[in-house]
Design an enzyme around this catalytic site. Sequence first.
Site, PDB file in Angstrom:
ATOM      1  N   GLY A 115       0.778  -1.221   0.000  1.00  0.00           N
ATOM      2  CA  GLY A 115       0.000   0.000   0.000  1.00  0.00           C
ATOM      3  C   GLY A 115       0.817   1.281   0.000  1.00  0.00           C
ATOM      4  O   GLY A 115       0.275   2.356   0.187  1.00  0.00           O
ATOM      5  N   LYS A 140      12.630  -1.891 -10.156  1.00  0.00           N
ATOM      6  CA  LYS A 140      12.708  -0.897 -11.221  1.00  0.00           C
ATOM      7  C   LYS A 140      11.436  -0.069 -11.157  1.00  0.00           C
ATOM      8  O   LYS A 140      10.337  -0.623 -11.018  1.00  0.00           O
ATOM      9  CB  LYS A 140      12.803  -1.639 -12.564  1.00  0.00           C
ATOM     10  CG  LYS A 140      12.916  -0.735 -13.757  1.00  0.00           C
ATOM     11  CD  LYS A 140      14.328  -0.251 -13.945  1.00  0.00           C
ATOM     12  CE  LYS A 140      14.381   0.793 -15.058  1.00  0.00           C
ATOM     13  NZ  LYS A 140      15.675   1.521 -15.032  1.00  0.00           N
ATOM     14  N   HIS A 168      -2.475   1.372 -12.194  1.00  0.00           N
ATOM     15  CA  HIS A 168      -2.620   0.367 -11.158  1.00  0.00           C
ATOM     16  C   HIS A 168      -3.897  -0.403 -11.473  1.00  0.00           C
ATOM     17  O   HIS A 168      -4.996   0.137 -11.352  1.00  0.00           O
ATOM     18  CB  HIS A 168      -2.704   1.088  -9.803  1.00  0.00           C
ATOM     19  CG  HIS A 168      -2.978   0.196  -8.640  1.00  0.00           C
ATOM     20  ND1 HIS A 168      -2.218   0.219  -7.500  1.00  0.00           N
ATOM     21  CD2 HIS A 168      -3.932  -0.714  -8.428  1.00  0.00           C
ATOM     22  CE1 HIS A 168      -2.703  -0.657  -6.640  1.00  0.00           C
ATOM     23  NE2 HIS A 168      -3.748  -1.240  -7.182  1.00  0.00           N
ATOM     24  N   LYS A 207      -6.307   5.544  -2.122  1.00  0.00           N
ATOM     25  CA  LYS A 207      -7.145   5.512  -3.317  1.00  0.00           C
ATOM     26  C   LYS A 207      -8.274   6.514  -3.167  1.00  0.00           C
ATOM     27  O   LYS A 207      -8.804   6.703  -2.077  1.00  0.00           O
ATOM     28  CB  LYS A 207      -7.689   4.102  -3.538  1.00  0.00           C
ATOM     29  CG  LYS A 207      -6.583   3.123  -3.932  1.00  0.00           C
ATOM     30  CD  LYS A 207      -7.030   1.690  -3.925  1.00  0.00           C
ATOM     31  CE  LYS A 207      -5.838   0.791  -4.240  1.00  0.00           C
ATOM     32  NZ  LYS A 207      -6.129  -0.618  -3.921  1.00  0.00           N
ATOM     33  N   ASN A 248      -3.204  -8.812  -2.179  1.00  0.00           N
ATOM     34  CA  ASN A 248      -3.876  -8.445  -0.932  1.00  0.00           C
ATOM     35  C   ASN A 248      -4.790  -9.582  -0.525  1.00  0.00           C
ATOM     36  O   ASN A 248      -5.628 -10.023  -1.305  1.00  0.00           O
ATOM     37  CB  ASN A 248      -4.668  -7.157  -1.113  1.00  0.00           C
ATOM     38  CG  ASN A 248      -3.775  -6.020  -1.554  1.00  0.00           C
ATOM     39  OD1 ASN A 248      -2.666  -5.853  -1.049  1.00  0.00           O
ATOM     40  ND2 ASN A 248      -4.216  -5.253  -2.521  1.00  0.00           N
ATOM     41  N   ARG A 268      -7.330  -9.973   1.536  1.00  0.00           N
ATOM     42  CA  ARG A 268      -8.516  -9.535   2.299  1.00  0.00           C
ATOM     43  C   ARG A 268      -9.588  -9.050   1.330  1.00  0.00           C
ATOM     44  O   ARG A 268      -9.321  -8.879   0.147  1.00  0.00           O
ATOM     45  CB  ARG A 268      -8.115  -8.344   3.186  1.00  0.00           C
ATOM     46  CG  ARG A 268      -7.578  -7.196   2.341  1.00  0.00           C
ATOM     47  CD  ARG A 268      -7.423  -5.885   3.064  1.00  0.00           C
ATOM     48  NE  ARG A 268      -7.169  -4.800   2.131  1.00  0.00           N
ATOM     49  CZ  ARG A 268      -5.994  -4.497   1.626  1.00  0.00           C
ATOM     50  NH1 ARG A 268      -4.913  -5.179   1.953  1.00  0.00           N
ATOM     51  NH2 ARG A 268      -5.870  -3.502   0.764  1.00  0.00           N
TER      52      ARG A 268
HETATM   53  C1  MV4 Z   1       5.132   0.696  -8.143  1.00  0.00           C
HETATM   54  C2  MV4 Z   1       4.942   1.772  -9.035  1.00  0.00           C
HETATM   55  C3  MV4 Z   1       5.862   1.908 -10.068  1.00  0.00           C
HETATM   56  N1  MV4 Z   1       6.924   1.050 -10.165  1.00  0.00           N
HETATM   57  N2  MV4 Z   1       6.177  -0.142  -8.296  1.00  0.00           N
HETATM   58  C4  MV4 Z   1       1.816   1.951  -4.960  1.00  0.00           C
HETATM   59  C5  MV4 Z   1       1.096   1.131  -3.951  1.00  0.00           C
HETATM   60  C6  MV4 Z   1       1.679  -0.229  -4.005  1.00  0.00           C
HETATM   61  N3  MV4 Z   1       0.712  -1.261  -3.847  1.00  0.00           N
HETATM   62  C7  MV4 Z   1       2.372  -0.296  -5.326  1.00  0.00           C
HETATM   63  N4  MV4 Z   1       2.473   1.037  -5.811  1.00  0.00           N
HETATM   64  C8  MV4 Z   1       3.247   1.312  -6.905  1.00  0.00           C
HETATM   65  N5  MV4 Z   1       4.305   0.480  -7.113  1.00  0.00           N
HETATM   66  C9  MV4 Z   1       7.048   0.051  -9.289  1.00  0.00           C
HETATM   67  N6  MV4 Z   1       8.097  -0.782  -9.410  1.00  0.00           N
HETATM   68  C10 MV4 Z   1       3.845   2.609  -8.856  1.00  0.00           C
HETATM   69  C11 MV4 Z   1       3.001   2.390  -7.773  1.00  0.00           C
HETATM   70  C12 MV4 Z   1       1.869   3.274  -7.641  1.00  0.00           C
HETATM   71  C13 MV4 Z   1       2.041   4.662  -7.442  1.00  0.00           C
HETATM   72  C14 MV4 Z   1       3.297   5.273  -7.341  1.00  0.00           C
HETATM   73  C15 MV4 Z   1       3.435   6.648  -7.155  1.00  0.00           C
HETATM   74  C16 MV4 Z   1       2.288   7.456  -7.044  1.00  0.00           C
HETATM   75  C17 MV4 Z   1       1.045   6.888  -7.140  1.00  0.00           C
HETATM   76  C18 MV4 Z   1       0.895   5.486  -7.335  1.00  0.00           C
HETATM   77  C19 MV4 Z   1      -0.374   4.918  -7.447  1.00  0.00           C
HETATM   78  C20 MV4 Z   1      -0.501   3.575  -7.628  1.00  0.00           C
HETATM   79  C21 MV4 Z   1       0.622   2.760  -7.741  1.00  0.00           C
END
Ligand code: MV4
Length: 461
Positions: free
Chosen positions: A165, A202, A209, A238, A291, A293
């Site tokens: 999260g 990376k 998402h 979210k 997740n 749940r």
């Molecule tokens: C990432 C990513 C980009 N690259 N991992 C955010 C919550 C978690 N469950 C996983 N998330 C992310 N992982 C990699 N390798 C982008 C997200 C991400 C995110 C990142 C920055 C700002 C907003 C975001 C919203 C959803 C997911």
Amino acid sequence: MFKKLLVANRGTIAIRIIRACRELGISTVAVFSTADKGALHVRMADESVCIGPPAAEDSYLNIPAILSAATTFGADAVHPGYGFLSENGDFAEACQKSGLSFVGPRARHIRLMGDKPRARRIMRRAGVPVLPGSEGTGVTEVREAQTDAKRLGYPVLIKAAAGGGGKGMRIVRDAAELNRLFPLAQGESEASFSSRKMYLEKYLERARHVEFQILADSQRNAIHLGERDCSIQRRHQKVIEESPCPILTARLREKMGKAAVRAASVVGYSNVGTVEFLLSGNGEFYFIEMNTRIQVEHGVTEMVTGVDLVKESIRMAWGEPLKLKQRQVTFGGAAMEFRIYAEDPERHIPSPGVVSNHHPPGGLGVRVETALYDGYRVPVHYDPLIAKLIVHAETRTEVIARAKAALREYVIDGIKTNIPLHLKILHDPDFCRGEFATDFLRRYEPPKAEASPPAPISKAS
Ligand code: MV4
């Protein structure tokens, strides 16, 4: 079927679980902290019991108090909802040891998926695509992180091995930044998860998402109920979720769905779960975490599939096999969820207070899940999520029109909410075209305040 179920949660999800139990003919026991004495979930349950003072650690996270409430009231099952103890393997195990059915996966699957580097390794071996990242059990020292980052190439993302999260997450664009931010991310992980284990991935820029809803029974049948696009987030909270994902083709949905089902099947997962993917602009997708749940946004999937996920979770915990086969799952229309937070929309700070003039919207395709009522005091001790508005219609365009009408109709006085932000997003041309990524909400951030010059020192004032 179970005779009596203890709801180990509060707020909207506690109410959601009580409603599902009522339909299934199961009687309910609510637990509450002293801050929730007058709460709706307490009034709606058949029986209720106070489990401690307001601080979550002393009440909704208090395992002995919850177990003793369950046995005292003669419950045969416990539903953890989301948050609190929902992804605590020790709690799931303690329930089983006390002779209570835990409505959720087995403790070993909660622990497995809670260990993110381990989950990555299992998925990679099962042929589910993962992003390039740290191998093995994770890293605890900056110099190990430097070695991994050199191999991966910048930008990289530091993540907490016990996290999820977004807590303890940091984007890093060069070696100097890694030196500076690794200890900060690690400190956050230690404070939140009591773990110094981190891993690198990376960093995928401008991704979406996209998560798949999984149902798996204890006979090893597993299906998916399609996806939810959860790219509209702010600081990993979210704000809007929707299904279907507006850019997914039928072909890609099938491919990602198969990967999601494989992710669950390969470990023998049971009950409801969500497999999170990142989807790049060119249609590549990568597993990021699972997740274990029911999720806040489950209602979006319920509206497009007609499947009651909470009832299904209870039936599967009882041991009933899934009646639905993958090819029998049908998808109808589009749905969006708008999370209503009790917060100052400009400053993004919680806005507790007493609710007055509570008038939620209604009408065809408009569903409101809330624990609010006139005179309710929003407690400061818990998550500021106070309502979920879920809108369903034939097409995405109609959902947007219906949602605008519903949000204009929504009256909640006495506290500040993010309803105005939702209306702004619904008027955003990129949002309306379905063209957005995880960085979308940055455009609605208030401009960073200029460092104000020091006040002049004046003897006259
Ligand atoms: C990432 C990513 C980009 N690259 N991992 C955010 C919550 C978690 N469950 C996983 N998330 C992310 N992982 C990699 N390798 C982008 C997200 C991400 C995110 C990142 C920055 C700002 C907003 C975001 C919203 C959803 C997911």
